[in-house]
Design a protein around this motif. Structure first.
Motif, mmCIF file in Angstrom:
data_model
loop_
_atom_site.group_PDB
_atom_site.id
_atom_site.type_symbol
_atom_site.label_atom_id
_atom_site.label_comp_id
_atom_site.label_asym_id
_atom_site.label_seq_id
_atom_site.Cartn_x
_atom_site.Cartn_y
_atom_site.Cartn_z
ATOM 1 N N LEU A 84 0.803 -1.218 0.000
ATOM 2 C CA LEU A 84 0.000 0.000 0.000
ATOM 3 C C LEU A 84 0.840 1.275 0.000
ATOM 4 C CD1 LEU A 84 -2.861 -1.068 2.429
ATOM 5 C CD2 LEU A 84 -2.990 -0.815 -0.061
ATOM 6 N N ARG A 85 2.135 1.155 0.152
ATOM 7 C CA ARG A 85 3.012 2.331 0.103
ATOM 8 C C ARG A 85 3.145 2.875 -1.317
ATOM 9 N NH1 ARG A 85 7.940 0.010 3.791
ATOM 10 N NH2 ARG A 85 6.724 -0.191 5.721
ATOM 11 N N HIS A 86 2.887 2.026 -2.301
ATOM 12 C CA HIS A 86 2.990 2.408 -3.713
ATOM 13 C C HIS A 86 1.656 2.119 -4.377
ATOM 14 C CE1 HIS A 86 7.294 2.702 -3.066
ATOM 15 N NE2 HIS A 86 7.216 1.546 -2.442
ATOM 16 N N GLU A 87 1.304 2.898 -5.373
ATOM 17 C CA GLU A 87 0.009 2.735 -6.036
ATOM 18 C C GLU A 87 -0.133 1.315 -6.572
ATOM 19 O OE1 GLU A 87 -3.427 4.304 -6.135
ATOM 20 O OE2 GLU A 87 -1.774 5.644 -5.703
ATOM 21 N N LEU A 88 -1.218 0.656 -6.163
ATOM 22 C CA LEU A 88 -1.463 -0.720 -6.600
ATOM 23 C C LEU A 88 -1.941 -0.737 -8.045
ATOM 24 C CD1 LEU A 88 -3.380 -2.219 -3.540
ATOM 25 C CD2 LEU A 88 -1.057 -2.737 -4.244
ATOM 26 N N THR A 89 -1.418 -1.695 -8.797
ATOM 27 C CA THR A 89 -1.851 -1.901 -10.172
ATOM 28 C C THR A 89 -1.852 -3.395 -10.454
ATOM 29 O OG1 THR A 89 0.417 -1.743 -11.014
ATOM 30 C CG2 THR A 89 -0.875 0.300 -11.008
ATOM 31 N N GLY A 90 -2.440 -3.768 -11.558
ATOM 32 C CA GLY A 90 -2.362 -5.140 -12.040
ATOM 33 C C GLY A 90 -2.834 -6.187 -11.063
ATOM 34 N N GLU A 91 -2.040 -7.239 -10.950
ATOM 35 C CA GLU A 91 -2.401 -8.407 -10.148
ATOM 36 C C GLU A 91 -2.579 -8.073 -8.669
ATOM 37 O OE1 GLU A 91 -0.708 -12.732 -8.687
ATOM 38 O OE2 GLU A 91 0.453 -11.592 -10.154
ATOM 39 N N ARG A 92 -1.731 -7.237 -8.132
ATOM 40 C CA ARG A 92 -1.840 -6.910 -6.706
ATOM 41 C C ARG A 92 -3.158 -6.198 -6.408
ATOM 42 N NH1 ARG A 92 4.211 -5.045 -4.760
ATOM 43 N NH2 ARG A 92 5.124 -7.126 -4.908
ATOM 44 N N LEU A 93 -3.523 -5.248 -7.250
ATOM 45 C CA LEU A 93 -4.788 -4.542 -7.067
ATOM 46 C C LEU A 93 -5.954 -5.519 -7.174
ATOM 47 C CD1 LEU A 93 -6.426 -1.979 -6.670
ATOM 48 C CD2 LEU A 93 -6.268 -1.587 -9.150
ATOM 49 N N GLU A 94 -5.908 -6.397 -8.151
ATOM 50 C CA GLU A 94 -6.965 -7.395 -8.329
ATOM 51 C C GLU A 94 -7.074 -8.309 -7.110
ATOM 52 O OE1 GLU A 94 -6.176 -9.437 -12.005
ATOM 53 O OE2 GLU A 94 -6.383 -7.593 -13.169
ATOM 54 N N ARG A 95 -5.939 -8.724 -6.573
ATOM 55 C CA ARG A 95 -5.936 -9.606 -5.393
ATOM 56 C C ARG A 95 -6.543 -8.912 -4.177
ATOM 57 N NH1 ARG A 95 -0.094 -12.214 -4.785
ATOM 58 N NH2 ARG A 95 -1.148 -13.355 -3.109
ATOM 59 N N VAL A 96 -6.195 -7.643 -3.975
ATOM 60 C CA VAL A 96 -6.728 -6.900 -2.836
ATOM 61 C C VAL A 96 -8.237 -6.706 -3.005
ATOM 62 C CG1 VAL A 96 -6.702 -4.681 -1.618
ATOM 63 C CG2 VAL A 96 -4.547 -5.772 -2.269
ATOM 64 N N GLN A 97 -8.675 -6.304 -4.191
ATOM 65 C CA GLN A 97 -10.099 -6.097 -4.437
ATOM 66 C C GLN A 97 -10.884 -7.400 -4.295
ATOM 67 O OE1 GLN A 97 -9.759 -4.208 -8.287
ATOM 68 N NE2 GLN A 97 -10.106 -2.188 -7.401
ATOM 69 N N ALA A 98 -10.334 -8.497 -4.778
ATOM 70 C CA ALA A 98 -11.001 -9.792 -4.655
ATOM 71 C C ALA A 98 -11.108 -10.208 -3.188
ATOM 72 C CB ALA A 98 -10.248 -10.852 -5.456
ATOM 73 N N ALA A 99 -10.084 -9.931 -2.398
ATOM 74 C CA ALA A 99 -10.108 -10.274 -0.976
ATOM 75 C C ALA A 99 -11.176 -9.469 -0.252
ATOM 76 C CB ALA A 99 -8.736 -10.021 -0.348
ATOM 77 N N ILE A 100 -11.272 -8.186 -0.552
ATOM 78 C CA ILE A 100 -12.292 -7.347 0.073
ATOM 79 C C ILE A 100 -13.683 -7.852 -0.306
ATOM 80 C CG2 ILE A 100 -13.287 -5.022 0.181
ATOM 81 C CD1 ILE A 100 -10.376 -3.988 -0.387
ATOM 82 N N ALA A 101 -13.873 -8.178 -1.579
ATOM 83 C CA ALA A 101 -15.169 -8.697 -2.037
ATOM 84 C C ALA A 101 -15.505 -10.013 -1.351
ATOM 85 C CB ALA A 101 -15.150 -8.855 -3.555
ATOM 86 N N ALA A 102 -14.518 -10.893 -1.222
ATOM 87 C CA ALA A 102 -14.737 -12.184 -0.573
ATOM 88 C C ALA A 102 -15.115 -12.010 0.897
ATOM 89 C CB ALA A 102 -13.500 -13.078 -0.700
ATOM 90 N N LEU A 103 -14.423 -11.109 1.568
ATOM 91 C CA LEU A 103 -14.738 -10.837 2.967
ATOM 92 C C LEU A 103 -16.137 -10.248 3.105
ATOM 93 C CD1 LEU A 103 -11.326 -9.411 4.181
ATOM 94 C CD2 LEU A 103 -12.399 -11.538 4.947
ATOM 95 N N ASN A 104 -16.475 -9.315 2.208
ATOM 96 C CA ASN A 104 -17.800 -8.702 2.244
ATOM 97 C C ASN A 104 -18.899 -9.715 1.992
ATOM 98 O OD1 ASN A 104 -17.388 -5.987 2.929
ATOM 99 N ND2 ASN A 104 -16.699 -5.531 0.873
ATOM 100 N N SER A 105 -18.643 -10.695 1.150
ATOM 101 C CA SER A 105 -19.681 -11.686 0.850
ATOM 102 C C SER A 105 -19.957 -12.591 2.039
ATOM 103 C CB SER A 105 -19.286 -12.526 -0.374
ATOM 104 O OG SER A 105 -18.197 -13.374 -0.075
ATOM 105 N N GLY A 106 -18.929 -12.782 2.872
ATOM 106 C CA GLY A 106 -19.097 -13.624 4.063
ATOM 107 C C GLY A 106 -19.419 -12.821 5.304
ATOM 108 N N LYS A 107 -19.241 -11.493 5.249
ATOM 109 C CA LYS A 107 -19.486 -10.605 6.370
ATOM 110 C C LYS A 107 -18.928 -11.140 7.683
ATOM 111 C CE LYS A 107 -21.246 -6.963 4.648
ATOM 112 N NZ LYS A 107 -20.429 -5.783 4.626
ATOM 113 N N VAL A 108 -17.615 -11.340 7.685
ATOM 114 C CA VAL A 108 -16.905 -11.801 8.875
ATOM 115 C C VAL A 108 -16.959 -10.689 9.915
ATOM 116 C CG1 VAL A 108 -14.659 -12.536 9.763
ATOM 117 C CG2 VAL A 108 -15.369 -13.209 7.463
#
Length: 64
Positions: A37-61
């Motif tokens: 997060l210290r550097h602007e996320l792009t590509g695969e890293r951004l996709e991985r972070v967004q997918a993780a947030i979506a996955a967490l939101n779908s399970g509402k941990v």
């Protein structure tokens, strides 16, 4: 000083999850996510972070 990845940071905070939970969902150490997060996320890293947030939101941990 403008922080990098403000959209991602805001999305994590609004979701009610902690950074360590997002890192855990990605399969990385929390320290690694902080480094990413210290550097602007792009590509695969951004996709991985967004997918993780979506996955967490779908399970509402519950935040511990």
């Amino acid at each position: 000083m403008k922080h990098k990845n403000m959209e991602v940071r805001t999305e994590i905070e609004k979701s009610g999850f902690r950074y360590w939970q997002v890192a855990d969902e990605i399969g990385i150490r929390p320290e690694t996510l902080c480094i990413w997060l210290r550097h602007e996320l792009t590509g695969e890293r951004l996709e991985r972070v967004q997918a993780a947030i979506a996955a967490l939101n779908s399970g509402k941990v519950v935040v511990e």
